[in-house]
Design a protein around this motif. Structure first.
Motif, PDB file in Angstrom:
ATOM      1  N   ILE A  58       4.420  17.038   3.491  1.00 30.19           N
ATOM      2  CA  ILE A  58       4.469  15.609   3.222  1.00 30.19           C
ATOM      3  C   ILE A  58       3.338  15.254   2.272  1.00 30.19           C
ATOM      4  CG2 ILE A  58       3.082  15.021   5.287  1.00 30.19           C
ATOM      5  CD1 ILE A  58       4.930  12.503   5.498  1.00 30.19           C
ATOM      6  N   ILE A  59       3.655  14.556   1.188  1.00 31.68           N
ATOM      7  CA  ILE A  59       2.632  14.206   0.203  1.00 31.68           C
ATOM      8  C   ILE A  59       2.481  12.696   0.041  1.00 31.68           C
ATOM      9  CG2 ILE A  59       2.918  16.356  -1.076  1.00 31.68           C
ATOM     10  CD1 ILE A  59       4.469  14.727  -3.199  1.00 31.68           C
ATOM     11  N   GLY A  60       3.295  11.904   0.732  1.00 30.37           N
ATOM     12  CA  GLY A  60       3.142  10.473   0.560  1.00 30.37           C
ATOM     13  C   GLY A  60       3.955   9.664   1.542  1.00 30.37           C
ATOM     14  N   ASP A  97       0.830  -1.205   0.000  1.00 29.41           N
ATOM     15  CA  ASP A  97       0.000   0.000   0.000  1.00 29.41           C
ATOM     16  C   ASP A  97       0.864   1.255   0.000  1.00 29.41           C
ATOM     17  OD1 ASP A  97      -2.309  -1.543   0.094  1.00 29.41           O
ATOM     18  OD2 ASP A  97      -2.302  -1.590   2.289  1.00 29.41           O
ATOM     19  N   VAL A  98       0.463   2.188  -0.835  1.00 22.57           N
ATOM     20  CA  VAL A  98       1.098   3.504  -0.907  1.00 22.57           C
ATOM     21  C   VAL A  98       0.033   4.551  -0.593  1.00 22.57           C
ATOM     22  CG1 VAL A  98       2.297   5.175  -2.366  1.00 22.57           C
ATOM     23  CG2 VAL A  98       2.746   2.727  -2.645  1.00 22.57           C
ATOM     24  N   TRP A  99       0.313   5.375   0.412  1.00 21.15           N
ATOM     25  CA  TRP A  99      -0.599   6.453   0.786  1.00 21.15           C
ATOM     26  C   TRP A  99      -0.032   7.777   0.282  1.00 21.15           C
ATOM     27  CZ3 TRP A  99      -5.365   6.020   3.063  1.00 21.15           C
ATOM     28  CH2 TRP A  99      -5.716   4.744   3.518  1.00 21.15           C
ATOM     29  N   TYR A 100      -0.928   8.627  -0.229  1.00 19.50           N
ATOM     30  CA  TYR A 100      -0.454   9.886  -0.799  1.00 19.50           C
ATOM     31  C   TYR A 100      -1.568  10.925  -0.786  1.00 19.50           C
ATOM     32  CZ  TYR A 100      -3.091   8.943  -5.091  1.00 19.50           C
ATOM     33  OH  TYR A 100      -4.092   8.718  -5.994  1.00 19.50           O
ATOM     34  N   ARG A 101      -1.164  12.161  -0.964  1.00 18.31           N
ATOM     35  CA  ARG A 101      -2.097  13.273  -1.156  1.00 18.31           C
ATOM     36  C   ARG A 101      -1.834  13.893  -2.514  1.00 18.31           C
ATOM     37  NH1 ARG A 101      -2.040  17.079   4.073  1.00 18.31           N
ATOM     38  NH2 ARG A 101       0.218  17.073   3.731  1.00 18.31           N
ATOM     39  N   ASP A 102      -2.858  14.417  -3.130  1.00 17.41           N
ATOM     40  CA  ASP A 102      -2.733  15.005  -4.463  1.00 17.41           C
ATOM     41  C   ASP A 102      -1.696  16.125  -4.423  1.00 17.41           C
ATOM     42  OD1 ASP A 102      -2.963  16.232  -6.898  1.00 17.41           O
ATOM     43  OD2 ASP A 102      -5.154  16.255  -6.919  1.00 17.41           O
ATOM     44  N   PRO A 103      -0.543  15.937  -5.052  1.00 19.34           N
ATOM     45  CA  PRO A 103       0.507  16.973  -4.990  1.00 19.34           C
ATOM     46  C   PRO A 103       0.076  18.279  -5.651  1.00 19.34           C
ATOM     47  CG  PRO A 103       1.077  15.294  -6.600  1.00 19.34           C
ATOM     48  CD  PRO A 103      -0.124  14.786  -5.872  1.00 19.34           C
ATOM     49  N   ARG A 104      -0.798  18.187  -6.642  1.00 22.53           N
ATOM     50  CA  ARG A 104      -1.281  19.406  -7.289  1.00 22.53           C
ATOM     51  C   ARG A 104      -2.037  20.271  -6.296  1.00 22.53           C
ATOM     52  NH1 ARG A 104      -6.224  20.427  -9.432  1.00 22.53           N
ATOM     53  NH2 ARG A 104      -6.376  22.119 -10.987  1.00 22.53           N
ATOM     54  N   GLU A 139      10.015   1.577  10.521  1.00 20.85           N
ATOM     55  CA  GLU A 139      10.519   2.333   9.375  1.00 20.85           C
ATOM     56  C   GLU A 139       9.369   2.920   8.583  1.00 20.85           C
ATOM     57  OE1 GLU A 139      14.721   1.220   7.373  1.00 20.85           O
ATOM     58  OE2 GLU A 139      13.140  -0.242   7.088  1.00 20.85           O
ATOM     59  N   TYR A 140       9.554   4.160   8.148  1.00 16.99           N
ATOM     60  CA  TYR A 140       8.600   4.801   7.247  1.00 16.99           C
ATOM     61  C   TYR A 140       9.378   5.462   6.126  1.00 16.99           C
ATOM     62  CZ  TYR A 140       5.072   3.920  10.790  1.00 16.99           C
ATOM     63  OH  TYR A 140       4.228   3.298  11.675  1.00 16.99           O
ATOM     64  N   TYR A 141       8.676   5.684   5.020  1.00 15.77           N
ATOM     65  CA  TYR A 141       9.326   6.185   3.809  1.00 15.77           C
ATOM     66  C   TYR A 141       8.551   7.412   3.315  1.00 15.77           C
ATOM     67  CZ  TYR A 141      12.415   5.273  -0.224  1.00 15.77           C
ATOM     68  OH  TYR A 141      13.408   5.325  -1.177  1.00 15.77           O
ATOM     69  N   PRO A 142       8.741   8.576   3.945  1.00 17.86           N
ATOM     70  CA  PRO A 142       7.970   9.760   3.559  1.00 17.86           C
ATOM     71  C   PRO A 142       8.466  10.395   2.273  1.00 17.86           C
ATOM     72  CG  PRO A 142       9.494  10.297   5.319  1.00 17.86           C
ATOM     73  CD  PRO A 142       9.622   8.817   5.101  1.00 17.86           C
ATOM     74  N   LEU A 143       7.531  11.009   1.558  1.00 19.20           N
ATOM     75  CA  LEU A 143       7.816  11.765   0.341  1.00 19.20           C
ATOM     76  C   LEU A 143       7.353  13.197   0.572  1.00 19.20           C
ATOM     77  CD1 LEU A 143       8.590  11.890  -2.737  1.00 19.20           C
ATOM     78  CD2 LEU A 143       6.200  11.302  -3.214  1.00 19.20           C
ATOM     79  N   TYR A 144       8.232  14.168   0.305  1.00 17.32           N
ATOM     80  CA  TYR A 144       7.931  15.564   0.569  1.00 17.32           C
ATOM     81  C   TYR A 144       7.912  16.363  -0.726  1.00 17.32           C
ATOM     82  CZ  TYR A 144       9.307  14.184   5.303  1.00 17.32           C
ATOM     83  OH  TYR A 144       9.410  13.553   6.509  1.00 17.32           O
TER      84      TYR A 144
END
Length: 907
Positions: free
Chosen positions: A266-268, A154-161, A241-246
């Motif tokens: 944070i977007i994902g 599972d990958v969680w994310y928010r609309d970067p736009r 462990e977590y793998y955040p995307l900014y």
């Protein structure tokens, strides 16, 4: 203008004048096509000078979804500032309710659920979390199928736009936002300089490409800056462990991004595939799947940006105007391991150039998307791996986006490449290897112990982390490495060859140059010169057999910094220290607030609520609803005269003590005030009641019998500023007498412009200079300062160093004189030490060998100075304490590496 290769065209005409810092006048040449013209909601350009629509049509008393200011600030305090657990929120609200019950009133919230429900109703900053699942669908073995092949990731994310549009609309950034690419030039010629991201060549080149389409003219280019890195939230639990995307945008200036004012979001949370030990070892298929999952996830998360990369869309900005917006994938902030993954290269190779991993220092061409695609078409996977360091069966996510080349987009990384990499992992370790290789084990350990004692003996200094046990700690953080860099050079001098000292000096000079917030063409030459010195002197490690090769990717990255500065501006705006600091707020603290059971879902909600509260604060601030404090606002309510009188008195008392309160807790702090002075010093607000009250008493306290006479001569110089004589030459009979009351202070506050150090948005920084007989109830502390003695000369040549023995003030003929009793240092020689680059000083004495002491006005003090003993080859006794250092040693270095501002002074 300067091209990537350093050649020049004719200078561009300046079309705007701006100011940066005290006394600096700059010319900016803006891009003529992507000029960020305001438009209406439909994208139709407005006539020049058209006013923007109000950001909000709400009334100044509309606190929706809160009922009033008390509710909002209570929610913000509980959830953001104090991070109060639910049970404690309930308890505090119950206590609050009990005090209001007799008045028939209630607290702002019934319980924590009511508080959370109210925050969740906030429409501002609301970007929902979404998810998708990824499963392996490739070839499978006939038997013993690895578990990961059947798992959903599972990958969680928010609309970067939407996240980017929220950043564009944030009114907090109005004064710290660049709408157009620009090139900046100094007043005294056409010398170019780089600072924020929009001043770099990459964004200008992107604007040139975009403007080839006439439909894009008048638009605003918005580069989307990305960053990712795995982080560990706890070493004591299992799944930690977590793998955040900014994401951030290149339009906000570097100081905003470094200050973490919601300019990095944070977007994902990327998936972290794991497998059993049985299948992990040597499982090529698993490693390939893990890499493909990373790139596919990024491509999926960012897909909503893709249409806006080729055709403009309309977005609202924080100044109230609508503008056409064209997106682009900008630099990617990552450490080396992440860079290898991003660029699909073999570990040990450079992600930016084609230098062989065997000899990274050789000159080679640049990697680029087109060249890699041609190699993949023509070569075999084995040839690509061995000859070019390319993993040929992987495709970078940037290939799915126009104008994006991942090799070009790798950002410089001061933290991992310079501080943690070259300094800690390489140079410091090489010194230890040298000592054990050159000396017996016992002697090497003895020297290492002395180096630790030297580090521990360094005097206290504002903002300088101390190492009471030296460098002998097991786990290093980035802050540990930064702090050690400031004191390590003088600690090893005398124990290692001169060329090793010069190696460290060259490397530290390089680090301090590239960390500047404003980098000129002259600075670029200094950077290259320092790098050349570093390469020349580091050869000593190879000569003495400590290392066999310098083919180290992180150390090799130093060669690319000049180019990267030209492309992206000052590197301190793209360093991974920004994303690592964001780990704390976006990952670690939300994890600690969770129940630890299925924590990710709770962390997502926490981040969403934090964004809503931040968006509400920006909205309320823009509508001027948060002026003053909650209590002062209540006091101004009509008819509440008693409350107003009470709060005015309370605020006056608090203001009188605020500096002294800060004075007791921190040595440095950022200053969000305006940039209206280069430097200013003022005494603490509150005098010390238990210290001397007269000049004679202060003379006894400091054991300086001549102090009253020094005060008389000080008064003479203040009353006769044009008298050319040295104060010591003036007969006492000509000097006025003063024997009345004085006020003694334990500290003074220095406020100065230092944008390269941790500072406020305007680049201002505050530090406290101590002069107190008992510091923290343990020992005396008397700091050193830089004193302006010749304003016509720059840096150390126009300054002297002195140690403050006391701060005091007095009033003479209705004039207040804030003063300092100082003991002077003499500068040794007329240039810095040729080996370590630091100026040398020693305590000054009169002809009769008495200490040179005088009284100076605090306006002549520039800021604090840090001195480090010249240890030579002597060993520090184990019983030595750091607070004795200024009294025990006779010669010192002026530590230009204490911070970046000190480096500018002593360079």
């Amino acid at each position: 203008m300067t091209d990537h290769d350093g050649t020049r065209d004719s200078p561009a005409p300046s079309i705007n004048v701006e100011f940066w810092g005290p006394g600096d006048r700059l010319y900016r040449n803006f891009h003529k096509d992507l000029d960020a013209r305001p438009c209406d909601e439909n994208g139709t350009f407005l006539p020049p000078g058209s006013p923007p629509k109000p950001l909000s049509d709400k009334s100044p008393d509309d606190w929706t979804p809160y009922r009033n200011r008390i509710e909002f600030e209570t929610a913000e305090f509980f959830f953001t500032e104090n991070q109060t657990p639910a049970a404690q929120i309930n308890k505090l609200l119950d206590l609050w309710a009990s005090t209001l019950q007799k008045h028939g009133d209630k607290p702002p919230f019934a319980d924590f659920r009511d508080l959370h429900k109210t925050i969740d109703k906030t429409p501002l900053g609301d970007v929902k979390w979404q998810s998708f699942s990824v499963r392996y669908n490739g070839e499978r073995p006939a038997a013993d199928v690895p578990p990961w092949m059947d798992q959903d990731f599972d990958v969680w994310y928010r609309d970067p736009r939407e996240v980017v549009r929220n950043m564009l609309a944030n009114p907090d950034y109005i004064e710290e936002f660049d709408y157009r690419p620009y090139r900046e030039f100094l007043t005294d010629g056409d010398e170019r300089q780089w600072r924020d991201f929009m001043s770099g060549d990459w964004v200008w080149d992107q604007a040139d490409i975009i403007s080839e389409d006439p439909e894009s003219h008048g638009s605003t280019f918005v580069p989307v800056i990305l960053g990712s890195d795995k982080t560990t939230v706890s070493v004591a639990t299992g799944n930690n462990e977590y793998y955040p995307l900014y994401a951030s945008i290149g339009n906000v200036r570097n100081n905003v991004r470094r200050a973490h004012r919601d300019a990095v979001s944070i977007i994902g949370f990327l998936a972290i595939p794991k497998t059993t030990k049985e299948h992990a070892t040597g499982d090529v298929m698993f490693r390939k799947f893990r890499r493909q999952l990373f790139h596919c996830s990024l491509s999926k998360i960012l897909e909503t940006l893709r249409p806006g990369i080729t055709k403009y869309e309309v977005a609202r900005f924080g100044d109230g105007h609508f503008r056409r917006v064209i997106y682009g994938l900008g630099p990617y902030i990552a450490d080396y391991e992440e860079q290898v993954l991003l660029t699909c290269i073999v570990r040990g190779w450079c992600p930016r150039c084609l230098s062989s991993r065997i000899n990274l220092d050789e000159q080679a061409g640049w990697r680029c998307r087109h060249h890699t695609d041609v190699l993949v078409e023509e070569g075999t996977l084995g040839e690509l791996w061995d000859e070019y360091g390319i993993v040929g069966d992987l495709v970078p996510f940037t290939n799915d986006f126009p104008r994006a080349d991942i090799h070009e987009l790798i950002a410089p990384d001061i933290l991992h490449q310079l501080i943690k990499g070259t300094f800690k992992d390489h140079l410091v370790e090489w010194v230890e290897k040298y000592l054990y290789q050159t000396h017996s084990k016992k002697e090497a350990q003895r020297i290492m112990d002395d180096i630790d004692r030297r580090i521990a003996a360094v005097p206290a200094f504002a903002g300088l982390r101390r190492f009471p046990q030296g460098r002998g700690f097991k786990q290093w953080t980035g802050d540990d490495s930064k702090a050690l860099m400031k004191v390590y050079l003088s600690a090893i001098e005398g124990h290692v060859p001169v060329d090793i000292v010069r190696t460290f000096r060259a490397f530290l000079d390089f680090c301090y140059f590239v960390r500047r917030s404003v980098i000129t063409e002259k600075t670029l030459k200094n950077i290259q010169e320092a790098l050349d010195r570093f390469h020349r002197y580091r050869q000593t490690f190879e000569t003495i057999g400590v290392v066999s090769t310098f083919s180290l990717p992180r150390q090799h990255s130093l060669q690319h910094y000049v180019l990267l500065i030209r492309l992206f501006g000052a590197p301190n705006g793209l360093c991974s220290s920004i994303t690592e600091a964001k780990h704390i707020k976006a990952v670690k603290e939300p994890w600690r607030r969770s129940s630890r059971y299925k924590a990710l879902g709770q962390m997502l909600v926490t981040n969403q609520r934090l964004d809503k509260l931040a968006a509400s604060r920006a909205d309320f601030t823009q509508r001027k609803m948060l002026d003053g404090t909650c209590l002062s606002a209540a006091a101004l309510a009509p008819g509440d005269v008693d409350s107003a009188h009470m709060i005015n008195g309370t605020e006056a008392n608090n203001n009188n003590n605020s500096t002294e309160a800060n004075d007791n807790n921190n040595d440095t702090e950022v200053d969000d005030g305006p940039t209206n002075v280069e430097a200013h010093v003022e005494l603490a607000k509150t005098p010390q009641r238990k210290r001397a009250r007269t000049p004679a008493a202060l003379a006894v306290e400091l054991a300086i019998p001549q102090l009253p006479n020094l005060l008389r001569r000080f008064l003479f110089t203040q009353l006769n500023p044009d008298d050319p004589r040295d104060p010591s030459e003036v007969p006492l009979t000509c000097c006025p007498q003063y024997n009345d009351k004085i006020s003694v202070f334990n500290s003074a506050c220095s406020r100065f412009f230092a944008p390269s150090d941790p500072s406020g948005i305007g680049g201002m920084r505050r530090e406290y200079v101590r002069a107190c007989p008992i510091w923290r109830n343990e020992y005396p502390r008397y700091d050193c300062v830089f004193v302006n003695t010749n304003p016509d000369l720059d840096g150390m040549r126009g300054m002297d160093v002195a140690r403050v023995l006391s701060f005091f003030s007095f009033t003479y003929k209705a004039e207040l004189y804030p003063c300092a009793v100082v003991r002077w240092f003499d500068t040794i020689g007329d240039s810095p030490n040729e080996d370590n680059g630091m100026w040398m000083v020693q305590p000054a004495h009169h002809a009769n060998n008495s200490p040179h002491i005088s009284i100076i006005h605090i306006d002549s003090i520039y800021r604090a100075a840090h001195l480090i003993p010249i240890y030579g080859t002597q060993f520090i006794p184990p019983q030595h304490q750091h607070h004795q250092t200024y009294d025990v040693f006779r010669k010192f270095y002026v530590n230009k590496y204490a911070d970046h501002h000190a480096f500018e002074i002593a360079f």
